[in-house]
Design a protein around this motif. Structure first.
Motif, mmCIF file in Angstrom:
data_model
loop_
_atom_site.group_PDB
_atom_site.id
_atom_site.type_symbol
_atom_site.label_atom_id
_atom_site.label_comp_id
_atom_site.label_asym_id
_atom_site.label_seq_id
_atom_site.Cartn_x
_atom_site.Cartn_y
_atom_site.Cartn_z
ATOM 1 N N ARG A 1 86.418 68.770 -72.339
ATOM 2 C CA ARG A 1 85.637 69.280 -71.331
ATOM 3 C C ARG A 1 85.590 70.770 -71.648
ATOM 4 N NH1 ARG A 1 87.163 66.493 -65.648
ATOM 5 N NH2 ARG A 1 86.231 64.338 -66.150
ATOM 6 N N CYS A 2 86.624 71.498 -71.768
ATOM 7 C CA CYS A 2 86.697 72.905 -71.812
ATOM 8 C C CYS A 2 86.865 73.532 -73.140
ATOM 9 C CB CYS A 2 88.114 73.348 -71.033
ATOM 10 S SG CYS A 2 88.184 72.895 -69.249
ATOM 11 N N CYS B 1 91.179 73.046 -66.951
ATOM 12 C CA CYS B 1 90.604 71.899 -65.836
ATOM 13 C C CYS B 1 91.733 71.440 -65.350
ATOM 14 C CB CYS B 1 89.478 71.365 -66.355
ATOM 15 S SG CYS B 1 90.233 69.942 -67.711
#
Length: 157
Positions: free
Chosen positions: A60-61, A47
């Motif tokens: 997030r990832c 990201c």
């Protein structure tokens, strides 16, 4: 007509909580960098989010972050709070100002003191720079940065 009970303002507790904080691989790298006046960030390869200080994995990832790279240290005040009241264990006499600072090149913020400015003049968007400790006082903690101060004429707002 009922009256409200008197609010509880304080209480004494016999309980004590001892704990140990483990910084982990990512944040340990950041803390070791402080000992050399270096702010080490890491980027997510998926990201592209840049973390400072960086965990080991992107929140997030959930992928491992890149190798550390150095950021300059200057940044912008994103929000702040003036501390006016003393509390137990406090080491700085109020009033003082604590801000969330987004260092240039990072997508996250650091919380630190802002000094060398009248409290009433601090504002969101103010450009700031770190003031580092003397060489003999540098260590692997945020205390290596004594505080942030305004950059003359600097403002993003």
């Amino acid at each position: 007509m009922s009256t409200l009970p008197t609010p509880v303002e304080s209480f004494t507790s016999p309980h004590k909580v001892d704990y140990t904080f483990v910084a982990g691989t990512g944040r340990s790298t950041f803390l070791r960098g402080l000992q050399h006046r270096t702010l080490l960030a890491r980027r997510c390869g998926t990201c592209e989010r840049v973390y400072l200080p960086a965990p080991e994995f992107c929140s997030r990832c959930l992928v491992e972050l890149s190798e550390p790279f150095e950021l300059g240290g200057t940044g912008v005040v994103k929000t702040f709070c003036v501390v006016n009241f003393p509390f137990p264990g406090q080491t700085i006499e109020p009033p003082y100002l604590v801000a969330y600072i987004q260092v240039d090149g990072a997508d996250t913020t650091l919380m630190h003191l802002v000094r060398d400015v009248e409290l009433s003049e601090v504002h969101i968007g103010m450009r700031v720079e770190p003031v580092w400790c003397a060489d003999e006082d540098l260590d692997t903690s945020m205390n290596s940065i004594r505080y942030y101060r305004p950059i003359a004429g600097g403002s993003d707002a």
